[in-house]
Design a protein around this motif. Structure first.
Motif, mmCIF file in Angstrom:
data_model
loop_
_atom_site.group_PDB
_atom_site.id
_atom_site.type_symbol
_atom_site.label_atom_id
_atom_site.label_comp_id
_atom_site.label_asym_id
_atom_site.label_seq_id
_atom_site.Cartn_x
_atom_site.Cartn_y
_atom_site.Cartn_z
ATOM 1 N N LEU A 136 0.981 -1.079 0.007
ATOM 2 C CA LEU A 136 0.022 -0.210 0.006
ATOM 3 C C LEU A 136 0.848 1.159 -0.108
ATOM 4 C CD1 LEU A 136 -2.798 -1.131 2.737
ATOM 5 C CD2 LEU A 136 -2.827 -1.206 0.100
ATOM 6 N N GLU A 137 0.631 2.120 -0.933
ATOM 7 C CA GLU A 137 1.671 3.311 -1.226
ATOM 8 C C GLU A 137 0.904 4.462 -0.546
ATOM 9 O OE1 GLU A 137 2.698 3.746 -4.930
ATOM 10 O OE2 GLU A 137 4.022 1.891 -5.462
ATOM 11 N N LEU A 138 1.600 5.451 0.279
ATOM 12 C CA LEU A 138 1.469 6.589 0.731
ATOM 13 C C LEU A 138 1.360 7.728 -0.291
ATOM 14 C CD1 LEU A 138 2.583 6.148 4.222
ATOM 15 C CD2 LEU A 138 0.174 5.858 3.447
ATOM 16 N N VAL A 139 0.734 8.644 -0.164
ATOM 17 C CA VAL A 139 0.697 9.867 -1.105
ATOM 18 C C VAL A 139 2.292 10.412 -1.032
ATOM 19 C CG1 VAL A 139 0.374 12.476 -1.387
ATOM 20 C CG2 VAL A 139 -1.587 10.483 -0.699
ATOM 21 N N ALA A 140 3.033 10.572 0.080
ATOM 22 C CA ALA A 140 4.278 10.836 0.290
ATOM 23 C C ALA A 140 5.114 9.701 1.172
ATOM 24 C CB ALA A 140 4.414 12.460 0.586
ATOM 25 N N ASP A 141 6.363 9.662 0.607
ATOM 26 C CA ASP A 141 7.210 8.707 1.434
ATOM 27 C C ASP A 141 7.564 9.682 2.925
ATOM 28 O OD1 ASP A 141 8.696 6.879 2.463
ATOM 29 O OD2 ASP A 141 10.408 6.751 0.957
ATOM 30 N N ILE A 142 6.972 9.371 3.796
ATOM 31 C CA ILE A 142 7.415 10.029 5.038
ATOM 32 C C ILE A 142 7.706 8.977 6.150
ATOM 33 C CG2 ILE A 142 5.512 11.799 4.576
ATOM 34 C CD1 ILE A 142 3.785 10.324 6.544
ATOM 35 N N LYS A 143 8.150 7.617 5.716
ATOM 36 C CA LYS A 143 8.379 6.718 6.694
ATOM 37 C C LYS A 143 9.740 7.040 7.405
ATOM 38 C CE LYS A 143 6.186 3.031 3.901
ATOM 39 N NZ LYS A 143 6.335 1.744 3.166
ATOM 40 N N ALA A 144 10.482 7.505 6.508
ATOM 41 C CA ALA A 144 12.107 7.844 7.200
ATOM 42 C C ALA A 144 11.830 8.622 8.262
ATOM 43 C CB ALA A 144 12.803 8.373 6.011
ATOM 44 N N ASN A 145 11.032 9.840 8.195
ATOM 45 C CA ASN A 145 10.820 10.812 9.094
ATOM 46 C C ASN A 145 9.620 10.379 10.203
ATOM 47 O OD1 ASN A 145 12.947 12.197 7.886
ATOM 48 N ND2 ASN A 145 11.548 12.919 6.269
ATOM 49 N N ASN A 146 9.163 9.556 10.165
ATOM 50 C CA ASN A 146 7.925 8.900 11.100
ATOM 51 C C ASN A 146 7.895 7.680 11.470
ATOM 52 O OD1 ASN A 146 6.075 11.809 10.753
ATOM 53 N ND2 ASN A 146 6.767 11.569 8.933
ATOM 54 N N SER A 147 7.344 7.604 12.706
ATOM 55 C CA SER A 147 7.199 6.053 13.096
ATOM 56 C C SER A 147 5.711 5.973 13.003
ATOM 57 C CB SER A 147 7.377 5.948 14.478
ATOM 58 O OG SER A 147 7.236 4.872 15.078
ATOM 59 N N LEU A 148 5.495 4.876 11.830
ATOM 60 C CA LEU A 148 4.106 4.623 11.509
ATOM 61 C C LEU A 148 3.645 3.104 12.112
ATOM 62 C CD1 LEU A 148 4.265 5.677 7.711
ATOM 63 C CD2 LEU A 148 3.548 7.172 9.541
ATOM 64 N N GLU A 149 2.458 3.199 12.391
ATOM 65 C CA GLU A 149 1.724 2.060 12.836
ATOM 66 C C GLU A 149 0.712 1.489 12.051
ATOM 67 O OE1 GLU A 149 -0.929 0.589 16.744
ATOM 68 O OE2 GLU A 149 -0.335 2.484 16.934
ATOM 69 N N TRP A 150 0.747 0.185 11.629
ATOM 70 C CA TRP A 150 -0.051 -0.353 10.648
ATOM 71 C C TRP A 150 -0.869 -1.354 11.326
ATOM 72 C CZ3 TRP A 150 -0.092 1.141 5.303
ATOM 73 C CH2 TRP A 150 1.151 1.798 4.921
ATOM 74 N N THR A 151 -2.081 -1.333 11.048
ATOM 75 C CA THR A 151 -3.068 -2.053 11.672
ATOM 76 C C THR A 151 -4.243 -2.666 10.779
ATOM 77 O OG1 THR A 151 -4.645 -0.473 12.473
ATOM 78 C CG2 THR A 151 -3.094 -1.510 13.871
ATOM 79 N N SER A 152 -4.798 -3.968 10.603
ATOM 80 C CA SER A 152 -5.894 -4.640 9.988
ATOM 81 C C SER A 152 -6.998 -4.501 10.884
ATOM 82 C CB SER A 152 -5.358 -6.106 9.183
ATOM 83 O OG SER A 152 -6.479 -6.599 8.662
ATOM 84 N N SER A 153 -8.216 -4.414 10.377
ATOM 85 C CA SER A 153 -9.402 -4.377 10.980
ATOM 86 C C SER A 153 -9.786 -5.919 11.130
ATOM 87 C CB SER A 153 -10.484 -3.585 10.620
ATOM 88 O OG SER A 153 -10.950 -4.190 9.194
ATOM 89 N N ASN A 154 -9.338 -6.768 10.458
ATOM 90 C CA ASN A 154 -9.753 -7.976 10.379
ATOM 91 C C ASN A 154 -8.636 -9.095 9.929
ATOM 92 O OD1 ASN A 154 -10.894 -10.691 10.136
ATOM 93 N ND2 ASN A 154 -12.772 -10.084 9.217
ATOM 94 N N THR A 155 -7.871 -9.438 10.733
ATOM 95 C CA THR A 155 -6.580 -10.238 10.372
ATOM 96 C C THR A 155 -6.837 -11.630 10.024
ATOM 97 O OG1 THR A 155 -6.360 -11.011 13.100
ATOM 98 C CG2 THR A 155 -5.229 -9.022 12.157
#
Length: 275
Positions: A45-64
């Motif tokens: 899943l691609e984000l509008v801008a690559d901010i991964k390097a400067n931000n700590s992102l948390e990913w979750t799924s509503s139904n694993t």
């Protein structure tokens, strides 16, 4: 001169301050907010801008059970829907993901053609490619008065004739088997003409006494009669033409001696001894 330099310095600082105040934090959002993935397959899943390097992102799924996600990479587990959420310290974004079954590319049947007798059954098995594709198959018969088929591919012969048994996937991929239904020779309600050597050789066991006086040609003809009643396609033109002239003769390309009834097998074996 000093006043001019001081003015320029103040102006530069002011512009710098205004510029910093005017900057807006980068918005956290997905490039695609609706995504479809197949069971067993993964996607990023691609984000509008690559901010991964400067931000700590948390990913979750509503139904694993349906979908898992790790670092923006999703994996389809089973068909269904799930919402993937990504969070930074101050923002969040969501993406709706649909997981679908793998489509069938091809179907292979255990039989491409078959011959069965009235009242008998035959089970046709289907193999799909890929093996883990959705195997929701639909079976049908082109002539249900001749043969019917259930949801498991089990064919039941109803009356003499030919029916096309089709196995079809939801996406339109299909395979078929040609089924020929024959009546048991002992059940055929036909009076074979006197030009057959033994008109009742499909229903009565012959005796050695009535065979011993026959010529070898007549013995072979008596054997041919039994084969003809079961649809044997004669390779010799004169024999094929001879039997094709008879109303009861129905050539069957799927002929098999397994179709002989007990009486016919006995008589063919006995006649063969006198050839």
């Amino acid at each position: 001169m000093k006043k001019i330099l001081s003015f320029i310095l103040v102006a530069i600082i002011a512009l710098s301050v205004c510029g910093c105040v005017g900057l807006k934090p980068q918005k956290l959002a997905f490039i695609n907010q609706e995504v479809t993935v197949k069971v067993g397959e993964s996607a990023t899943l691609e984000l509008v801008a690559d901010i991964k390097a400067n931000n700590s992102l948390e990913w979750t799924s509503s139904n694993t059970d349906v979908l898992t996600v790790e670092g923006g990479v999703i994996l389809g587990k089973k068909s269904g829907n799930a919402i993937v959420t990504v969070k930074s310290k101050r923002q969040s974004a969501t993406c709706n993901v649909t997981v679908v079954e793998k489509e069938i590319k091809s179907i292979t049947l255990s039989h491409s053609s078959a011959t069965i007798k009235i009242g008998n059954t035959l089970t046709i098995s289907a193999t799909v490619t890929p093996e883990d594709a959705d195997s929701n198959l639909k079976w049908s018969s082109s002539k249900e008065d001749v043969a019917v088929v259930n949801s498991d591919g089990r064919v039941t012969a109803i009356k003499a004739g030919v029916a096309n048994i089709k196995c079809q996937a939801e996406n339109g991929v299909e395979a078929s088997c040609t089924v020929t239904v024959k009546a048991d020779s002992s059940d055929i309600k036909v009076t074979y003409s006197e030009d057959t050597v033994f008109p009742d050789s499909s229903t009565r066991k012959l005796t050695r006494g009535e065979i011993e006086g026959l010529s070898k040609e007549a013995v072979q003809l008596a054997i041919n009669d039994i084969y003809a009643r079961n649809g044997y396609v004669f390779k010799k033109t004169h024999l094929y033409n001879y039997y094709s002239a008879k109303s009861w003769y129905n050539p069957d390309p799927n002929f098999s001696t397994n179709d002989f009834n007990e009486v016919e097998r006995y008589n063919v074996n006995l006649l063969t001894e006198y050839k």
